[in-house]
Design a protein around this motif. Sequence first.
Motif, PDB file in Angstrom:
ATOM      1  N   VAL A  47       0.844  -1.197   0.000  1.00  0.00           N
ATOM      2  CA  VAL A  47       0.000   0.000   0.000  1.00  0.00           C
ATOM      3  C   VAL A  47       0.880   1.247   0.000  1.00  0.00           C
ATOM      4  O   VAL A  47       1.807   1.359   0.782  1.00  0.00           O
ATOM      5  N   ARG A  48       0.580   2.181  -0.881  1.00  0.00           N
ATOM      6  CA  ARG A  48       1.314   3.447  -0.942  1.00  0.00           C
ATOM      7  C   ARG A  48       0.442   4.519  -0.295  1.00  0.00           C
ATOM      8  O   ARG A  48      -0.706   4.701  -0.671  1.00  0.00           O
ATOM      9  N   LEU A  49       0.992   5.238   0.668  1.00  0.00           N
ATOM     10  CA  LEU A  49       0.253   6.245   1.414  1.00  0.00           C
ATOM     11  C   LEU A  49       0.438   7.620   0.789  1.00  0.00           C
ATOM     12  O   LEU A  49       1.467   7.896   0.177  1.00  0.00           O
ATOM     13  N   ALA A  50      -0.555   8.487   0.965  1.00  0.00           N
ATOM     14  CA  ALA A  50      -0.491   9.839   0.410  1.00  0.00           C
ATOM     15  C   ALA A  50      -1.220  10.810   1.335  1.00  0.00           C
ATOM     16  O   ALA A  50      -2.208  10.454   1.957  1.00  0.00           O
ATOM     17  N   ILE A  51      -0.724  12.033   1.393  1.00  0.00           N
ATOM     18  CA  ILE A  51      -1.375  13.118   2.128  1.00  0.00           C
ATOM     19  C   ILE A  51      -2.521  13.627   1.251  1.00  0.00           C
ATOM     20  O   ILE A  51      -2.343  13.803   0.041  1.00  0.00           O
ATOM     21  N   PRO A  52      -3.694  13.889   1.798  1.00  0.00           N
ATOM     22  CA  PRO A  52      -4.798  14.420   0.985  1.00  0.00           C
ATOM     23  C   PRO A  52      -4.419  15.738   0.318  1.00  0.00           C
ATOM     24  O   PRO A  52      -3.673  16.539   0.886  1.00  0.00           O
ATOM     25  N   ARG A  53      -4.913  15.965  -0.870  1.00  0.00           N
ATOM     26  CA  ARG A  53      -4.637  17.194  -1.617  1.00  0.00           C
ATOM     27  C   ARG A  53      -5.264  18.373  -0.878  1.00  0.00           C
ATOM     28  O   ARG A  53      -6.439  18.330  -0.511  1.00  0.00           O
ATOM     29  N   PRO A  54      -4.499  19.462  -0.655  1.00  0.00           N
ATOM     30  CA  PRO A  54      -5.067  20.643   0.011  1.00  0.00           C
ATOM     31  C   PRO A  54      -6.179  21.268  -0.830  1.00  0.00           C
ATOM     32  O   PRO A  54      -6.182  21.157  -2.057  1.00  0.00           O
ATOM     33  N   THR A  55      -7.091  21.950  -0.173  1.00  0.00           N
ATOM     34  CA  THR A  55      -8.238  22.546  -0.866  1.00  0.00           C
ATOM     35  C   THR A  55      -8.048  24.027  -1.176  1.00  0.00           C
ATOM     36  O   THR A  55      -8.939  24.639  -1.749  1.00  0.00           O
ATOM     37  N   GLY A  56      -6.918  24.591  -0.808  1.00  0.00           N
ATOM     38  CA  GLY A  56      -6.679  26.014  -1.031  1.00  0.00           C
ATOM     39  C   GLY A  56      -6.354  26.352  -2.474  1.00  0.00           C
ATOM     40  O   GLY A  56      -6.166  25.480  -3.320  1.00  0.00           O
ATOM     41  N   GLN A  57      -6.250  27.648  -2.754  1.00  0.00           N
ATOM     42  CA  GLN A  57      -6.024  28.137  -4.111  1.00  0.00           C
ATOM     43  C   GLN A  57      -4.566  28.081  -4.563  1.00  0.00           C
ATOM     44  O   GLN A  57      -4.279  28.194  -5.742  1.00  0.00           O
ATOM     45  N   TYR A  58      -3.642  27.891  -3.637  1.00  0.00           N
ATOM     46  CA  TYR A  58      -2.223  27.901  -3.970  1.00  0.00           C
ATOM     47  C   TYR A  58      -1.611  26.512  -3.943  1.00  0.00           C
ATOM     48  O   TYR A  58      -2.098  25.617  -3.263  1.00  0.00           O
ATOM     49  N   GLU A  59      -0.511  26.382  -4.656  1.00  0.00           N
ATOM     50  CA  GLU A  59       0.347  25.211  -4.499  1.00  0.00           C
ATOM     51  C   GLU A  59       1.100  25.410  -3.188  1.00  0.00           C
ATOM     52  O   GLU A  59       1.037  26.489  -2.589  1.00  0.00           O
ATOM     53  N   VAL A  60       1.819  24.413  -2.736  1.00  0.00           N
ATOM     54  CA  VAL A  60       2.514  24.489  -1.447  1.00  0.00           C
ATOM     55  C   VAL A  60       4.011  24.264  -1.645  1.00  0.00           C
ATOM     56  O   VAL A  60       4.419  23.319  -2.319  1.00  0.00           O
ATOM     57  N   GLY A  61       4.801  25.162  -1.057  1.00  0.00           N
ATOM     58  CA  GLY A  61       6.246  25.006  -1.047  1.00  0.00           C
ATOM     59  C   GLY A  61       6.692  24.611   0.349  1.00  0.00           C
ATOM     60  O   GLY A  61       5.996  24.876   1.328  1.00  0.00           O
ATOM     61  N   ARG A  62       7.845  23.954   0.417  1.00  0.00           N
ATOM     62  CA  ARG A  62       8.380  23.575   1.732  1.00  0.00           C
ATOM     63  C   ARG A  62       9.895  23.720   1.734  1.00  0.00           C
ATOM     64  O   ARG A  62      10.567  23.321   0.792  1.00  0.00           O
ATOM     65  N   ASP A  63      10.397  24.319   2.781  1.00  0.00           N
ATOM     66  CA  ASP A  63      11.832  24.397   3.029  1.00  0.00           C
ATOM     67  C   ASP A  63      12.082  23.858   4.425  1.00  0.00           C
ATOM     68  O   ASP A  63      11.251  23.998   5.316  1.00  0.00           O
TER      69      ASP A  63
END
Length: 169
Positions: A47-63
Motif C-alpha cells: 500500500v502506498r500512502l499519500a497526504i490528501p490534496r489541500p483545498t486552497g487556491q495555492y500550491e505548497v512550497g516547503r523548506d
Amino acid sequence: MPLMIRTRRTAAVVFLTLTLTLPVSAATAASKSFPATVAFSTDASAVRLAIPRPTGQYEVGRDSLHLVDVNRRDPWVPTRARELMVSMYYPAYTGGSAAPYMAIEKARLLQGQKLNKLFTPEQLAGVRTNARVGARSVRGRHPLAVLSPGFSLNRATLTALAEELAAKG
C-alpha cells in the motif's frame, strides 16, 4: 508519566491513520460516484500512502531549516549545542521537486515508539506529499502559523494541516 506517553503515541497513530489516505486505483475510483481515498489490501507493505490534496487556491512550497543555538545546551545531550529542525510551508507557484514526508532514517526511529505495527518505515518514507521543495513563493503578506506536534512526535506528523494552511495562503 507512562500513561501520558502511551496516550500521545496513541494520538499520533490515530492522527497518522486519519491523515494518511490510501489511494485507490483509477478503475475502482471511476466506478464510484464519490472520490475514494481508501484501498484495502491483504499485503500492507504494498500500500502506498499519500497526504490528501489541500483545498486552497495555492500550491505548497516547503523548506527545511536546521537551526543551531550555540549559546544553549541540548537538554538531552548537555555536551552539544541546542538544535532544532523546522519545516516551513508556504503558498507557492508550481515548481521544485516533490518534498519527502520523512527520511527513511527518521521513519526507522519510529520503530522505538511501536508505530511500525501499522506502517513500515519504507511506507512512511514513501508517503506522497503535495509540497514542493524549491518552489517559488507567492508574493504578498501571509499569516505565520506555528505548528508543533509536541514532545516525542515527529515534525512530519502535522504535514497535512501545514499543507492545507499554506494552500489557503
